[in-house]
Design a protein around this motif. Structure first.
Motif, PDB file in Angstrom:
ATOM      1  N   ASP A  16      23.218 -41.510   4.752  1.00 39.86           N
ATOM      2  CA  ASP A  16      22.291 -41.076   5.793  1.00 39.86           C
ATOM      3  C   ASP A  16      21.955 -42.256   6.696  1.00 39.86           C
ATOM      4  O   ASP A  16      22.213 -43.414   6.361  1.00 39.86           O
ATOM      5  CB  ASP A  16      21.008 -40.526   5.158  1.00 39.86           C
ATOM      6  N   SER A  93      18.683 -31.140   4.993  1.00 34.64           N
ATOM      7  CA  SER A  93      18.588 -32.109   6.072  1.00 34.64           C
ATOM      8  C   SER A  93      17.187 -32.207   6.651  1.00 34.64           C
ATOM      9  O   SER A  93      16.785 -33.252   7.122  1.00 34.64           O
ATOM     10  CB  SER A  93      19.563 -31.749   7.193  1.00 34.64           C
ATOM     11  N   PHE A  94      16.423 -31.106   6.634  1.00 28.84           N
ATOM     12  CA  PHE A  94      15.077 -31.126   7.188  1.00 28.84           C
ATOM     13  C   PHE A  94      14.134 -30.282   6.337  1.00 28.84           C
ATOM     14  O   PHE A  94      14.540 -29.322   5.700  1.00 28.84           O
ATOM     15  CB  PHE A  94      15.058 -30.554   8.610  1.00 28.84           C
ATOM     16  N   VAL A 188       7.198 -40.042   9.435  1.00 31.47           N
ATOM     17  CA  VAL A 188       8.390 -39.229   9.206  1.00 31.47           C
ATOM     18  C   VAL A 188       8.257 -38.552   7.850  1.00 31.47           C
ATOM     19  O   VAL A 188       7.223 -38.628   7.201  1.00 31.47           O
ATOM     20  CB  VAL A 188       9.678 -40.090   9.282  1.00 31.47           C
ATOM     21  N   PRO A 206      14.188 -43.199   7.493  1.00 30.89           N
ATOM     22  CA  PRO A 206      15.140 -42.659   8.466  1.00 30.89           C
ATOM     23  C   PRO A 206      14.672 -43.025   9.861  1.00 30.89           C
ATOM     24  O   PRO A 206      13.464 -43.090  10.119  1.00 30.89           O
ATOM     25  CB  PRO A 206      15.071 -41.146   8.229  1.00 30.89           C
ATOM     26  N   SER A 209      12.309 -39.433  14.441  1.00 31.45           N
ATOM     27  CA  SER A 209      11.252 -38.536  13.957  1.00 31.45           C
ATOM     28  C   SER A 209      11.800 -37.517  12.978  1.00 31.45           C
ATOM     29  O   SER A 209      11.464 -36.343  13.021  1.00 31.45           O
ATOM     30  CB  SER A 209      10.595 -37.821  15.144  1.00 31.45           C
ATOM     31  N   ARG A 210      12.666 -37.953  12.089  1.00 29.47           N
ATOM     32  CA  ARG A 210      13.251 -37.060  11.093  1.00 29.47           C
ATOM     33  C   ARG A 210      12.185 -36.417  10.221  1.00 29.47           C
ATOM     34  O   ARG A 210      11.176 -37.024   9.897  1.00 29.47           O
ATOM     35  CB  ARG A 210      14.215 -37.849  10.211  1.00 29.47           C
ATOM     36  N   LYS A 211      12.417 -35.179   9.794  1.00 30.84           N
ATOM     37  CA  LYS A 211      11.473 -34.456   8.959  1.00 30.84           C
ATOM     38  C   LYS A 211      11.725 -34.673   7.461  1.00 30.84           C
ATOM     39  O   LYS A 211      10.826 -34.532   6.657  1.00 30.84           O
ATOM     40  CB  LYS A 211      11.562 -32.958   9.263  1.00 30.84           C
ATOM     41  N   TRP A 213      14.403 -36.920   4.537  1.00 30.77           N
ATOM     42  CA  TRP A 213      15.444 -37.927   4.333  1.00 30.77           C
ATOM     43  C   TRP A 213      16.161 -37.605   3.032  1.00 30.77           C
ATOM     44  O   TRP A 213      15.717 -37.966   1.955  1.00 30.77           O
ATOM     45  CB  TRP A 213      14.805 -39.307   4.286  1.00 30.77           C
ATOM     46  N   ASP A 278      23.481 -39.239  13.154  1.00 38.75           N
ATOM     47  CA  ASP A 278      22.038 -39.167  12.968  1.00 38.75           C
ATOM     48  C   ASP A 278      21.618 -38.639  11.602  1.00 38.75           C
ATOM     49  O   ASP A 278      20.511 -38.911  11.148  1.00 38.75           O
ATOM     50  CB  ASP A 278      21.406 -38.284  14.042  1.00 38.75           C
ATOM     51  N   LEU A 279      22.475 -37.887  10.948  1.00 34.43           N
ATOM     52  CA  LEU A 279      22.105 -37.223   9.697  1.00 34.43           C
ATOM     53  C   LEU A 279      22.953 -37.641   8.513  1.00 34.43           C
ATOM     54  O   LEU A 279      22.643 -37.285   7.377  1.00 34.43           O
ATOM     55  CB  LEU A 279      22.205 -35.702   9.861  1.00 34.43           C
TER      56      LEU A 279
END
Length: 302
Positions: A16, A93-94, A188, A206, A209-211, A213, A278-279
């Protein structure tokens, strides 16, 4: 250069995007420091590091360290709901809303009054981390990824959003990591405090503004990979049934099965989808009970 791949016999668990964490509290928003154990700033001592910004905390904000902590309860609810939804077969992922609140400070001296992301005396392992992890120093157009296997943790960098141009910046055997903690006080969805066996530590997150990780599920828990042939007949049948249901699965790679803290098994299925800048690496997953049935969701397992 090519995309990073594990050595023969090594199991790839997670990949990631990664960066040093960033302050959340009103006194240290958007800031980060590199400290020795006397709280001296050491960024000028780190070999090969380019110069970076010098931050100054906001002293007037220290009077209200818990001002935003009231959001913790709602954030915890969001995380629980999102995790339950994930256990129904999501990619992990989120989590909806997981980054909406900062949680509650666990270490006020390191989260409210100050925000070190490196805590390291001379000669300790944390000082060897690459400067590219610092968002204020990373060259424009470059990304950094963390890779977790059953043997080691690797950090790579690549330009132009192209993981096929991986360059290894740093790696460490898992035996040199004493503990990894989830840190909930964050803007985050989750951060990691990685403490090494020499006592030094770093705080990672991460980027952006990832929700959620997803790498945390394998970074926090010690690797306990279970070979397919070590399962009972009923367990193998359950795993094979789930694997067959996954679209775009990579038939050249075995599913990854790990034993979780609850005793359940996490089944993750490699797919042919490319690594995302990004992911990172997204894998469909499912939980299996010890008896070889649906395992349900337990927050401790992620």
């Amino acid at each position: 250069m090519a995309i990073w791949t594990p050595e023969p016999g090594e199991t790839l668990l997670a990949r990631d995007a990664i960066a040093f964490a960033t302050g959340t509290a009103p006194r240290v928003p958007g800031m980060r420091w590199f400290r020795d154990t006397q709280r001296n700033d050491i960024q000028g001592e780190l070999p090969g590091w380019p110069s970076g910004p010098v931050f100054s905390a906001h002293p007037e904000a220290e009077k209200h360290p818990g001002k935003r902590a009231g959001l913790f309860g709602m954030r915890a609810l969001y995380v629980a709901i999102g995790g339950a939804l994930e256990s129904l077969g999501g990619t992990g992922s989120f989590l909806p809303g997981a980054g909406d609140g900062p949680g509650r400070p666990e270490e006020p001296e390191n989260e409210v009054s100050d925000f070190p992301v490196m805590w390291a005396d001379a000669g300790t392992l944390a000082r060897t981390l690459p400067w590219q992890l610092d968002p204020a120093r990373c060259p424009e157009g470059f990304r950094t990824h963390i890779i977790v296997t059953d043997r080691r943790v690797v950090i790579t960098s690549f330009p132009d959003g192209d993981p096929l141009r991986d360059q290894v910046l740093w790696q460490v055997d898992r035996s040199q990591i004493a503990r990894v903690r989830r840190m909930g006080f964050s803007s985050v969805g989750g951060e990691a405090k990685v403490q090494f066996t020499d006592g030094s530590w770093i705080r990672l997150a991460p980027p952006g503004s990832r929700k959620y990780w997803s790498v945390l599920r394998h970074l926090v828990h010690p690797a306990d990979v279970v070979p397919l042939d070590a399962l009972t007949k009923r367990q193998r049948e359950y795993v094979e049934s789930y694997v067959a249901s996954v679209n775009e699965r990579d038939t050249s790679v075995e599913p990854v099965i790990t034993r979780r803290p609850s005793g359940k098994f996490l089944i993750e299925v490699p797919t042919t989808k490319p690594v995302k800048p990004d992911l990172g690496m997204l894998r469909p997953f499912w939980f299996m009970s010890q008896a070889g049935g649906h395992g349900g969701f337990d927050p401790k397992d992620l």
